[in-house]
Each structure stands twice: as structure tokens, then as C-alpha cells.
Design a protein around this motif. Structure first.
Motif, PDB file in Angstrom:
ATOM      1  N   UNK A  25       0.783  -1.243   0.000  1.00  0.00           N
ATOM      2  CA  UNK A  25       0.000   0.000   0.000  1.00  0.00           C
ATOM      3  C   UNK A  25       0.809   1.284   0.000  1.00  0.00           C
ATOM      4  N   UNK A  26       2.135   1.208   0.157  1.00  0.00           N
ATOM      5  CA  UNK A  26       2.902   2.431   0.381  1.00  0.00           C
ATOM      6  C   UNK A  26       3.840   2.804  -0.758  1.00  0.00           C
ATOM      7  N   UNK A  27       4.051   1.927  -1.714  1.00  0.00           N
ATOM      8  CA  UNK A  27       4.981   2.231  -2.798  1.00  0.00           C
ATOM      9  C   UNK A  27       4.251   2.347  -4.123  1.00  0.00           C
ATOM     10  N   UNK A  28       4.922   3.016  -5.078  1.00  0.00           N
ATOM     11  CA  UNK A  28       4.445   3.089  -6.453  1.00  0.00           C
ATOM     12  C   UNK A  28       5.506   2.488  -7.363  1.00  0.00           C
ATOM     13  N   UNK A  29       5.082   1.901  -8.462  1.00  0.00           N
ATOM     14  CA  UNK A  29       6.015   1.358  -9.439  1.00  0.00           C
ATOM     15  C   UNK A  29       6.829   2.499 -10.040  1.00  0.00           C
ATOM     16  N   UNK A  30       8.134   2.303 -10.131  1.00  0.00           N
ATOM     17  CA  UNK A  30       9.049   3.308 -10.679  1.00  0.00           C
ATOM     18  C   UNK A  30       9.124   3.130 -12.196  1.00  0.00           C
ATOM     19  N   UNK A  31       8.518   4.014 -12.967  1.00  0.00           N
ATOM     20  CA  UNK A  31       8.515   3.822 -14.424  1.00  0.00           C
ATOM     21  C   UNK A  31       9.875   4.064 -15.061  1.00  0.00           C
ATOM     22  N   UNK A  32      10.783   4.711 -14.340  1.00  0.00           N
ATOM     23  CA  UNK A  32      12.094   5.044 -14.898  1.00  0.00           C
ATOM     24  C   UNK A  32      13.192   4.080 -14.460  1.00  0.00           C
ATOM     25  N   UNK A  33      12.829   3.031 -13.701  1.00  0.00           N
ATOM     26  CA  UNK A  33      13.843   2.074 -13.252  1.00  0.00           C
ATOM     27  C   UNK A  33      14.386   1.306 -14.452  1.00  0.00           C
ATOM     28  N   UNK A  34      15.688   1.180 -14.515  1.00  0.00           N
ATOM     29  CA  UNK A  34      16.336   0.482 -15.620  1.00  0.00           C
ATOM     30  C   UNK A  34      16.760  -0.911 -15.166  1.00  0.00           C
ATOM     31  N   UNK A  35      16.209  -1.923 -15.801  1.00  0.00           N
ATOM     32  CA  UNK A  35      16.592  -3.298 -15.490  1.00  0.00           C
ATOM     33  C   UNK A  35      15.981  -3.834 -14.222  1.00  0.00           C
ATOM     34  N   UNK A  36      15.095  -3.056 -13.576  1.00  0.00           N
ATOM     35  CA  UNK A  36      14.428  -3.501 -12.354  1.00  0.00           C
ATOM     36  C   UNK A  36      12.930  -3.316 -12.549  1.00  0.00           C
ATOM     37  N   UNK A  37      12.183  -4.395 -12.477  1.00  0.00           N
ATOM     38  CA  UNK A  37      10.730  -4.307 -12.629  1.00  0.00           C
ATOM     39  C   UNK A  37      10.066  -4.863 -11.377  1.00  0.00           C
ATOM     40  N   UNK A  38       9.147  -4.103 -10.841  1.00  0.00           N
ATOM     41  CA  UNK A  38       8.418  -4.515  -9.641  1.00  0.00           C
ATOM     42  C   UNK A  38       6.945  -4.575  -9.985  1.00  0.00           C
ATOM     43  N   UNK A  39       6.268  -5.618  -9.487  1.00  0.00           N
ATOM     44  CA  UNK A  39       4.871  -5.832  -9.855  1.00  0.00           C
ATOM     45  C   UNK A  39       3.867  -5.227  -8.886  1.00  0.00           C
ATOM     46  N   UNK A  40       4.355  -4.471  -7.905  1.00  0.00           N
ATOM     47  CA  UNK A  40       3.455  -3.833  -6.957  1.00  0.00           C
ATOM     48  C   UNK A  40       3.104  -4.692  -5.760  1.00  0.00           C
ATOM     49  N   UNK A  41       3.710  -5.901  -5.678  1.00  0.00           N
ATOM     50  CA  UNK A  41       3.398  -6.815  -4.592  1.00  0.00           C
ATOM     51  C   UNK A  41       4.627  -7.057  -3.715  1.00  0.00           C
ATOM     52  N   UNK A  42       4.373  -7.456  -2.464  1.00  0.00           N
ATOM     53  CA  UNK A  42       5.442  -7.837  -1.542  1.00  0.00           C
ATOM     54  C   UNK A  42       5.073  -9.175  -0.918  1.00  0.00           C
ATOM     55  N   UNK A  43       6.067 -10.080  -0.846  1.00  0.00           N
ATOM     56  CA  UNK A  43       5.882 -11.385  -0.215  1.00  0.00           C
ATOM     57  C   UNK A  43       6.287 -11.305   1.249  1.00  0.00           C
ATOM     58  N   UNK A  44       5.408 -11.731   2.124  1.00  0.00           N
ATOM     59  CA  UNK A  44       5.684 -11.762   3.558  1.00  0.00           C
ATOM     60  C   UNK A  44       5.810 -13.209   4.003  1.00  0.00           C
ATOM     61  N   UNK A  45       6.917 -13.529   4.700  1.00  0.00           N
ATOM     62  CA  UNK A  45       7.135 -14.891   5.167  1.00  0.00           C
ATOM     63  C   UNK A  45       6.095 -15.306   6.191  1.00  0.00           C
ATOM     64  N   UNK A  46       5.470 -16.436   5.951  1.00  0.00           N
ATOM     65  CA  UNK A  46       4.399 -16.873   6.848  1.00  0.00           C
ATOM     66  C   UNK A  46       4.949 -17.472   8.139  1.00  0.00           C
ATOM     67  N   UNK A  47       6.169 -18.018   8.079  1.00  0.00           N
ATOM     68  CA  UNK A  47       6.772 -18.616   9.274  1.00  0.00           C
ATOM     69  C   UNK A  47       8.187 -18.103   9.480  1.00  0.00           C
ATOM     70  N   UNK A  48       8.458 -16.895   8.990  1.00  0.00           N
ATOM     71  CA  UNK A  48       9.795 -16.314   9.076  1.00  0.00           C
ATOM     72  C   UNK A  48       9.918 -15.531  10.377  1.00  0.00           C
TER      73      UNK A  48
END
Length: 226
Positions: free
Chosen positions: A33-56
Motif C-alpha cells: 500500500x505504500x509504494x508506487x512502481x518506478x517507471x524510470x527504473x532500468x533493469x528492475x521491474x516490480x509488480x506492486x506486490x510484496x511477499x511476507x514470510x508466513x513462518x519467518x
């Protein structure tokens, strides 16, 4: 605030509504909920999701409801309940680090949970947080070892040995010998207040300062400190 290795902090983050995008045995994925996709990032693509460890055990973030009750498409909240951490590394980036999301962080802290000691033999340890990276953390300083000195200060110890203070666990004596400084200390040059240094070290010792830090960080007496 300028952060240092050894800082003991209380961290929290308000729980914020979001949507579950995936669940497997190890992770629950949520729309961040707190980040936006960076359209100018070179070689780095983020899908807008974050994985949280369920037992970490190192996972700072929690979902409400808890992850075992969640399925893709569910709504939930994600945040950090108030807890204590301590800093083992500080990294600054100039220019800010390109991560694939906005805002780009210029500072990251590698932190351990209360009660977890630094392990110099561990290849990976800790969780990285970015205080200026868009997540609305609240970070409260609870204890800072050697708070009366600034990194880079030169001081003389009770034995007359001069050295440079590079952090609470890093004392570089100019005579080339090892060991820790014998209190009281006298500031030779640097940004600290000479009167404050003298007053803070008039009693006590380096070992006592380490003990205070270990107590604040929730470490057991037999835990190995740096």
C-alpha cells in the motif's frame, strides 16, 4: 535522525488496508500500500506486490487477519506492531538506490529482533528497512551505546592511548595494539562535547557500556556481542 550501528529502536507501522494477491506454504503476497512502481527504473521491474514470510521469525510485518486465514482476493491489513529491534549495519546511497519502486531509498538499516545477537559467521542475517523509503514507520531511539561520542572522534583513554571511535564496537588505537579503551575518556578532536565525554565516562567502563546495550537489546548474558 542519524542512525548508527548498535542503536536499539522501537519500530511500529500503522496497519493499512490492502488485498491478498497470492498464498503458498512459505509466503502470503499482498498489494503493497505504500509504494508506487518506478517507471524510470532500468533493469528492475516490480509488480506492486510484496511477499511476507508466513513462518519467518525475522518478518517484521504482520497481516490482520493472520496469514493462515487468508486466501487470494481477501482484503486484510498489513503493518508492524510495536516491537524492539537493534541495528547491525547502516547503508547510505547517493544517488538513492534504484529498487523498482518509488520513493527510491537513500538509507537502509539492517536490523535484528530483540534478543537476537549478531553472528559474524552468518552469511545472511537480519531484515532491511528503509526509514526514508515511503513506509510510514515510527522509529524511537531507546538506547545508543557510546551516545556521547561521534563517529570519527579521536579520544584518549585512561592509559593515555589515543584512538579513533568508528562505532561502539570499533575502537582503532593509534599505537596499533588491540583491546578496548579504558575509561575515563578525554576527547582530543571531533564533534562531541568534551565535557559530556568526560562526565559520561567518569565512572563505568567499556564492558559496562556493552552490558547496558545487551540489556536494552534483550540479549542473554552468554550471547556473543561484537
Amino acid at each position: 535522525m542519524i542512525y548508527r550501528v548498535g542503536d536499539v529502536l522501537r519500530i511500529s507501522c500503522p496497519f493499512t488496508p490492502t488485498v491478498v494477491t497470492g498464498v503458498d506454504e512459505a509466503y502470503v503476497s499482498v498489494r503493497w500500500p505504500w509504494w508506487e512502481i518506478d517507471p524510470d527504473a532500468e533493469g528492475v521491474r516490480w509488480n506492486g506486490e510484496v511477499d511476507l514470510g508466513r513462518a519467518d521469525p525475522d518478518e517484521l510485518y504482520m497481516t490482520d487477519p493472520a496469514s493462515p486465514r487468508l486466501a487470494p482476493g481477501d482484503t486484510c491489513r498489513v503493518g508492524i506492531p510495536a516491537r524492539i529491534i537493534h541495528v547491525i549495519e547502516v547503508h547510505e546511497y547517493e544517488p538513492p538506490q534504484e529498487t523498482g519502486w518509488l520513493p527510491r531509498p537513500s538509507l537502509s538499516l539492517l536490523v535484528l529482533r530483540v534478543g537476537e545477537a549478531p553472528d559474524v559467521a552468518a552469511e545472511f542475517q537480519g531484515t532491511s528497512i528503509e526509514p526514508d523509503g515511503g513506509v510510514p514507520f515510527t522509529l524511537e531511539l531507546l538506547f545508543r551505546p557510546y551516545a556521547f561520542l561521534e563517529v570519527g572522534d579521536d579520544a584518549a583513554d585512561a592509559a593515555g592511548r589515543a584512538g579513533r571511535f568508528d562505532g561502539p564496537w570499533t575502537w582503532t588505537a593509534y599505537d596499533g595494539a588491540g583491546g578496548v579503551p579504558a575509561w575515563p575518556l578525554a576527547l582530543l578532536i571531533g564533534g562531541a562535547d568534551p565535557t559530556a565525554v568526560a562526565a559520561a565516562t567518569a565512572t563505568g567502563s567499556h564492558e559496562a557500556e556493552v552490558t547496558r546495550w545487551r540489556r536494552a537489546a534483550g540479549l542473554q548474558d552468554d550471547a556473543q556481542s561484537r
